[in-house]
Design a protein around this motif. Structure first.
Motif, PDB file in Angstrom:
ATOM      1  N   SER A 152      11.513  -2.846   3.304  1.00  0.00           N
ATOM      2  CA  SER A 152      11.068  -4.021   2.748  1.00  0.00           C
ATOM      3  C   SER A 152      11.502  -4.188   1.163  1.00  0.00           C
ATOM      4  N   GLY A 153      11.443  -5.416   0.786  1.00  0.00           N
ATOM      5  CA  GLY A 153      11.678  -5.545  -0.785  1.00  0.00           C
ATOM      6  C   GLY A 153      13.174  -5.888  -0.920  1.00  0.00           C
ATOM      7  N   PRO A 154      13.675  -6.602  -1.892  1.00  0.00           N
ATOM      8  CA  PRO A 154      15.283  -6.855  -2.062  1.00  0.00           C
ATOM      9  C   PRO A 154      16.137  -5.830  -2.325  1.00  0.00           C
ATOM     10  N   GLU A 155      15.489  -4.868  -3.154  1.00  0.00           N
ATOM     11  CA  GLU A 155      16.234  -3.574  -3.471  1.00  0.00           C
ATOM     12  C   GLU A 155      16.541  -2.949  -2.064  1.00  0.00           C
ATOM     13  N   ALA A 156      15.576  -2.501  -1.159  1.00  0.00           N
ATOM     14  CA  ALA A 156      15.619  -1.570   0.034  1.00  0.00           C
ATOM     15  C   ALA A 156      16.590  -2.614   0.778  1.00  0.00           C
ATOM     16  N   ARG A 202       0.930  -1.167  -0.159  1.00  0.00           N
ATOM     17  CA  ARG A 202      -0.040  -0.044   0.066  1.00  0.00           C
ATOM     18  C   ARG A 202       0.772   1.240  -0.118  1.00  0.00           C
ATOM     19  N   ILE A 203       1.924   1.367   0.752  1.00  0.00           N
ATOM     20  CA  ILE A 203       2.560   2.475   1.212  1.00  0.00           C
ATOM     21  C   ILE A 203       3.813   2.472   0.210  1.00  0.00           C
ATOM     22  N   GLY A 204       4.451   1.345   0.180  1.00  0.00           N
ATOM     23  CA  GLY A 204       5.799   1.012  -0.789  1.00  0.00           C
ATOM     24  C   GLY A 204       6.760   0.786   0.114  1.00  0.00           C
ATOM     25  N   TYR A 218      14.249   7.737  -0.509  1.00  0.00           N
ATOM     26  CA  TYR A 218      13.647   8.064   0.749  1.00  0.00           C
ATOM     27  C   TYR A 218      14.593   8.640   1.843  1.00  0.00           C
ATOM     28  N   TYR A 219      14.169   9.676   2.169  1.00  0.00           N
ATOM     29  CA  TYR A 219      14.880  10.438   3.438  1.00  0.00           C
ATOM     30  C   TYR A 219      15.058   9.923   4.767  1.00  0.00           C
TER      31      TYR A 219
END
Length: 485
Positions: A103-107, A85-87, A376-377
């Protein structure tokens, strides 16, 4: 909001059908939607003007407690819903503060690789320092590197082979004693066994009143780490954890001199004698701190992994029979490390179980300077919770991610190689779990003995539900029926 009602909603229904016990259709999905709508999304803080960075969006949740209860109830599904929902970067309220979820592989890769050294282990200190002070996972940068080099001497292949020789007889003698006249709460049987293995291999203790007392202290310290009341008030988990830590410090400090003068095969002795080629060694205080942390890390994660694997073997008897065939082919001897390595089907089952039920679903960090994750900061001093368990369900990496499919790890598929951080049950980067090979060998040894002794099953309509108050624990202890072979 339309995206919440579409693909994420359907995904939530699918995943909760496999991980939650007997929910009404769409009930959990409705709960997650209701939670998502209740609190307005807002910025964590403004990004610096002209930086081109985006602010992190999220919400605190209910006053005071934040999203602690929601995370405890829904676990990875709660984190997945927010990711959808948010990213990949969002924030929540918990334990009286704000925490950024990544979350997520890249992050996840940004946080674990930590190229600019912006992420420190102080995030773990926020939750567990009172009980696992200066354990390896809580150390940073050069100091962590030095301590890890020393500790690796206790986890060489030769050392691992010795640990297998020690815990093999313990596992073989314990598993056949489980009850067969009714359902067994398998999680608790396995937890008792992994505690016995830990006290045997790590401290050279057999089952005795002293071992029971040490085990109870470890349980208290683990439960205290996520207590809502974080002061030692009478009757609280926090107070029990504080007392448990004192007992453990006293026990290990009292055993230092004997281990430093001895030459045993247990981990306690190994840490007392470990050194780098340059002669760097642990102080006595270091050994005490690392032993307390390693005992916790070893028995809790092994219990969760073996419980999850046993659950899926119960639900999918064709995989249980396939694994049993390989175990029986080893013969009657207690398996050594080479024999355990040959149990290829258990390798696949354990990997898939670790994907579906990550023993450590969140990994804490804290920013020591301003940085960004995927644009994202994040200001300095931000608590960060990397959520690698969310990666385990990324449809960009996994086919039918909510299905139990051990073949996805077979050589002809290897879906875990679709991204370096698609499958990270042991963490990653410089802090990847130092005891992961020990843990897998222990889980394989336990499942091997179960396969030799029993066939086991769960009720046809049964679906386990995991309590995420600290680490994933089946709320009902996972009742299974054991049938002797």
């Amino acid at each position: 909001m339309a995206s919440l009602l579409g693909r994420p909603a359907r995904a939530a229904r699918e995943r909760m059908s496999s991980l939650v016990a007997a929910p009404a259709p769409g009930r959990v999905d409705d709960m997650l939607r209701a939670l998502s709508r209740r609190w307005p999304v807002r910025e964590l803080c403004a990004a610096p003007p002209g930086s081109g960075l985006r602010p992190v969006l999220g919400d605190y949740g209910p006053p005071l407690v934040g999203h602690v209860l929601h995370s405890s109830r829904f676990g990875t599904d709660f984190a997945r819903e927010r990711h959808d929902r948010i990213g990949p970067v969002s924030w929540i309220g918990a334990f009286g503060t704000r925490i950024v979820n990544v979350s997520g592989p890249e992050a996840t890769q940004v946080v674990f690789i930590n190229r600019d050294k912006a992420f420190s282990q102080e995030g773990w200190a926020f939750l567990i320092d009172r009980f696992f002070h200066r354990g390896l996972m809580l150390l940073d940068f050069d100091e962590h590197h030095t301590h890890r080099l020393i500790m690796q001497q206790a986890f060489t292949r030769d050392r691992l082979a010795g640990y297998v020789r020690q815990f093999g007889p313990t596992v073989r003698s314990a598993v056949p004693t489980w009850r067969v006249d009714g359902p067994v709460r398998l999680y608790w049987a396995l937890k008792g066994l992994t505690l016995d293995v830990a006290t045997k291999v790590f401290m050279a203790l057999d089952r005795a009143p002293e071992a029971d007392r040490i085990n109870r202290a470890f349980v208290a310290t683990v439960r205290a780490a996520t207590a809502l009341v974080r002061h030692p008030l009478p009757g609280t988990r926090w107070r029990a954890g504080v007392r448990g830590r004192r007992l453990l410090e006293s026990y290990f400090a009292g055993g230092l001199a004997g281990r430093q003068a001895g030459h045993g095969d247990d981990l306690f002795t190994a840490l007392c004698h470990a050194s780098t080629p340059e002669g760097e060694r642990f102080t006595g205080r270091d050994v005490v701190n690392h032993m307390i942390f390693l005992m916790m890390a070893a028995h809790d994660t092994s219990t969760i992994a073996s419980t999850a694997a046993a659950y899926y073997l119960a639900r999918y008897p064709e995989w249980q029979e396939r694994a049993r065939e390989e175990s029986l082919a080893l013969g009657e001897d207690v398996p050594d490390i080479a024999a355990l390595d040959r149990l290829r089907t258990l390798d696949l089952v354990i990997r898939e179980s670790l994907r579906l039920v990550a023993p450590v679903p969140s990994v804490m960090r804290k920013t020591v300077k301003a940085t960004d994750v995927l644009g994202y900061y994040l200001p300095a001093g931000t608590l960060v919770a990397a959520q690698p368990s969310v990666n385990h369900f990324d449809p960009g990496c996994w086919t039918r991610p909510d299905a139990f499919d051990p073949e996805r790890f077979a050589d002809h598929r290897r879906e875990d190689r679709n991204h370096r951080y698609a499958w990270v049950p042991f963490g990653g980067g410089a802090h990847k779990c130092i005891g992961m090979h020990f843990g897998v060998l222990e889980v394989k040894a336990i499942l091997h003995e179960m396969l030799r002794c029993y066939r086991w099953s769960v009720a046809e309509r049964y679906r386990v539900r995991w309590d995420h108050t600290s680490l994933p624990v089946p709320v009902d202890g996972l009742p299974v029926r054991l049938v002797p072979r």
